[in-house]
Scaffold this motif. Sequence first.
Motif, PDB file in Angstrom:
ATOM      1  N   ALA A  64      17.194   6.939-106.950  1.00 54.97           N
ATOM      2  CA  ALA A  64      17.802   6.155-108.028  1.00 54.97           C
ATOM      3  C   ALA A  64      17.590   6.824-109.374  1.00 54.97           C
ATOM      4  O   ALA A  64      17.831   6.216-110.414  1.00 54.97           O
ATOM      5  N   GLY A  65      17.182   8.082-109.367  1.00 54.83           N
ATOM      6  CA  GLY A  65      16.844   8.782-110.615  1.00 54.83           C
ATOM      7  C   GLY A  65      15.351   8.666-110.870  1.00 54.83           C
ATOM      8  O   GLY A  65      14.747   7.634-110.597  1.00 54.83           O
ATOM      9  N   GLY A  92      11.825   7.884-111.864  1.00 59.09           N
ATOM     10  CA  GLY A  92      11.148   6.836-112.614  1.00 59.09           C
ATOM     11  C   GLY A  92      11.952   5.560-112.821  1.00 59.09           C
ATOM     12  O   GLY A  92      11.470   4.613-113.425  1.00 59.09           O
ATOM     13  N   ARG A  93      13.169   5.512-112.304  1.00 56.09           N
ATOM     14  CA  ARG A  93      14.028   4.337-112.543  1.00 56.09           C
ATOM     15  C   ARG A  93      13.598   3.165-111.670  1.00 56.09           C
ATOM     16  O   ARG A  93      13.277   3.330-110.496  1.00 56.09           O
ATOM     17  N   ARG A  94      13.620   1.976-112.268  1.00 57.30           N
ATOM     18  CA  ARG A  94      13.214   0.799-111.512  1.00 57.30           C
ATOM     19  C   ARG A  94      13.866  -0.474-112.026  1.00 57.30           C
ATOM     20  O   ARG A  94      13.218  -1.516-112.099  1.00 57.30           O
ATOM     21  N   PRO A  95      15.167  -0.421-112.378  1.00 58.50           N
ATOM     22  CA  PRO A  95      15.833  -1.684-112.708  1.00 58.50           C
ATOM     23  C   PRO A  95      15.929  -2.541-111.448  1.00 58.50           C
ATOM     24  O   PRO A  95      15.999  -2.011-110.337  1.00 58.50           O
ATOM     25  N   ARG A  96      15.922  -3.834-111.638  1.00 54.31           N
ATOM     26  CA  ARG A  96      15.991  -4.775-110.517  1.00 54.31           C
ATOM     27  C   ARG A  96      17.300  -4.633-109.744  1.00 54.31           C
ATOM     28  O   ARG A  96      17.361  -4.829-108.547  1.00 54.31           O
ATOM     29  N   LYS A  97      18.365  -4.300-110.457  1.00 53.95           N
ATOM     30  CA  LYS A  97      19.636  -4.039-109.774  1.00 53.95           C
ATOM     31  C   LYS A  97      20.359  -2.915-110.479  1.00 53.95           C
ATOM     32  O   LYS A  97      20.086  -2.626-111.644  1.00 53.95           O
TER      33      LYS A  97
END
Lengths: 406, 406
Positions: free
Chosen positions: B125-126, B128-133
């Motif tokens: 997801a790229g 360090g990325r961690r958006p919920r959606k």
Amino acid sequence: KRVISAFRSVSGDEGVSVGSAVREQHGRDESGGVCLNLRKMDQVLDLHQEDFDVTVEPGVTPKGLNSYLRDTGLWFPVDPGADASLCGMAATSASGTNAVRYGTMRGNVLNLEVVLADGTVLHTAGKGRRPRKTSAGYNLTNLFVGSEGTLGIITKATLRLFGIPESMVSAVCSFPSVQSAVDSTVQILQAGVPIARIEFLDDVMINACNRFNNLSYAVTPTLFLEFHGSSKSMEEQVSITEEITWDNGGSDFAWSEDEETRGRLWKARHDAWYAALALRPGCKAYSTDVCVPISRLPQIIVETKEDLIRNNITGPIAGHVGDGNFHCLIVLDPNDPDEVQRVHSFTERLARRALAMDGTCTGEHGIGLGKRALLREEVGLLAIEVMQGLKATLDPKNLMNPGKVL
Amino acid sequence: KRVISAFRSVSGDEGVSVGSAVREQHGRDESGGVCLNLRKMDQVLDLHQEDFDVTVEPGVTPKGLNSYLRDTGLWFPVDPGADASLCGMAATSASGTNAVRYGTMRGNVLNLEVVLADGTVLHTAGKGRRPRKTSAGYNLTNLFVGSEGTLGIITKATLRLFGIPESMVSAVCSFPSVQSAVDSTVQILQAGVPIARIEFLDDVMINACNRFNNLSYAVTPTLFLEFHGSSKSMEEQVSITEEITWDNGGSDFAWSEDEETRGRLWKARHDAWYAALALRPGCKAYSTDVCVPISRLPQIIVETKEDLIRNNITGPIAGHVGDGNFHCLIVLDPNDPDEVQRVHSFTERLARRALAMDGTCTGEHGIGLGKRALLREEVGLLAIEVMQGLKATLDPKNLMNPGKVL
């Protein structure tokens, strides 16, 4: 050269992507193409009430499906606001106001029928299969969910259904600041309240809603909430939530179980797009769509509001704050090149602000044309190469929605 | 020829796949290979409490993670029974007893770090990325979840966390028939009870558990249940459930909030594998793993029990009945070729029975070696070709866990 460009404008939610303004500026795509309209493939197929699943054709919308399901005690909760095509919603990985409780399309599609670039018909989980869960081979279903028509054309979707909750209560609450509204959201989630909707509207958005729908909410950061559950559980959900909002300086907490009052509230939220447009008659609107970890929301919203003011841009904010996802509903004069340029620069800054906070440039609208460069920044060159490899494998002649996403 | 064969036996749940017996019969894989042990990469990284997410290395297990999280009020609920590697659980798309409420690994992985076949390091997801959606490009995360080590080696996983419920209540109930236990399950789900666990054990399994753990449950089809929520909501959840079980002829409904009693109940369930083995000392066990739409469960379980008896096979049944997924924990003498053959034929019949009911040959264990032919029947030739295309794109030299899945 004939190309297929499907599902461009049926993705739902606040509609137009950032790309549109850019497209309008640069003139129309000149490679030609065929846009498939599947609206008349509108049958609901194979409802399995006991198994909580149903299969739909591309012309079926959430409203149409839920009307079909009316007497079954079941519903499909994913609700992007606009009454989009369910298969289009799958193609764009749509979500909306209910995602905090029921998830996005990614979690609610069990199987897809897809016409591939060579005309063959793929069933992503095998023909007719609908187990609630599976570990059988690669997850092709979720490769096509969110592929924006670039890997194939979705012609059937098998969806998860949910029991209609015994009771629904809606509530609204005003806050002194963005921080206090978001802090309330985090604490409501931490408290384990199974909140179904938790929507943030900033002062500009509330003001627009008041004017458009003849309402009189306080013009401050506001949360619209909805609780789903048993009648007995409502009192507890509402009272925990009210206490949390109170502790954070919230005021005017009002709730209602009455369907008409609830309908009015959510109509105001779903009309946000039109309320924003009405702020500047004759102008056009489009929506940003960043999504960040929820703890970063106060900072990004405050910085974004400052940026809007500094650059004289009209952009009321509405957000699915439980997911960390929010939209600036930008209203601009497309014939003013300076304003178009200012808006374009603003949207790039906003997306980069989200990327710098571990977030994404798009929580639910997708990449389309306008965010291709941002996607590269977001996922990195290697992930882009992997995606290009997948695209080349499934569509070697680049026939499916060419030029989009990658 | 050196090949990499990772994550073979760290997938959790009841452990050994149907393939093992087949493998044992045909002798060891002779193409050689390297098995990577990542157990010492055991750090919990980047816990974000307010954002309900954490990143773990491959050596971290659910028990280890939940122990680390103890003072945060958060937990990771996916629980395959065995204390597997979390990255292995991602690789095999594991789930277990909590999936009916919290979903499987598919829904709970936000991002993966994967070492690809050419040695490059992908962040799905790229970085360090961690958006919920997110709707940013193709869903690479869920392409690697469930890929069983065949597309790359997972070296980090960013996971969703949940608030620890204020209260947990466990319950047990006996039923006169499989049908009445499954009917109760469907009605509990339809009633909107947010059940966290609902596990079926057949009479043979309960008998084995009684003997192994010195318990005295009635030797009939049984449900083990668990409710999560606020203290106030427990009474309602339990009383609705008790009423439904009563209406379906259930008896001996007993519930407990006491941690020790609850621990004893779930220990019995998690010990099912060893309880089954103890039925025939010196024998080996392996588990089937079909999953069908829940309405088909009574028929498939009844037919399967008849099949077991007819062929003189010891195979107590335990199932995640809320998902339609159940296991026959088959105990056999691996040195008896006739018995091995009978068991092999039985497992193929069982899988085909599930396929004929719109189900899957594997709900949570994966394909491995043993179910490759069944995967073809399940998803069809075109889907296999698509999967092979994806594999060839990501691992053109067939270095990653070669020969598995496809």
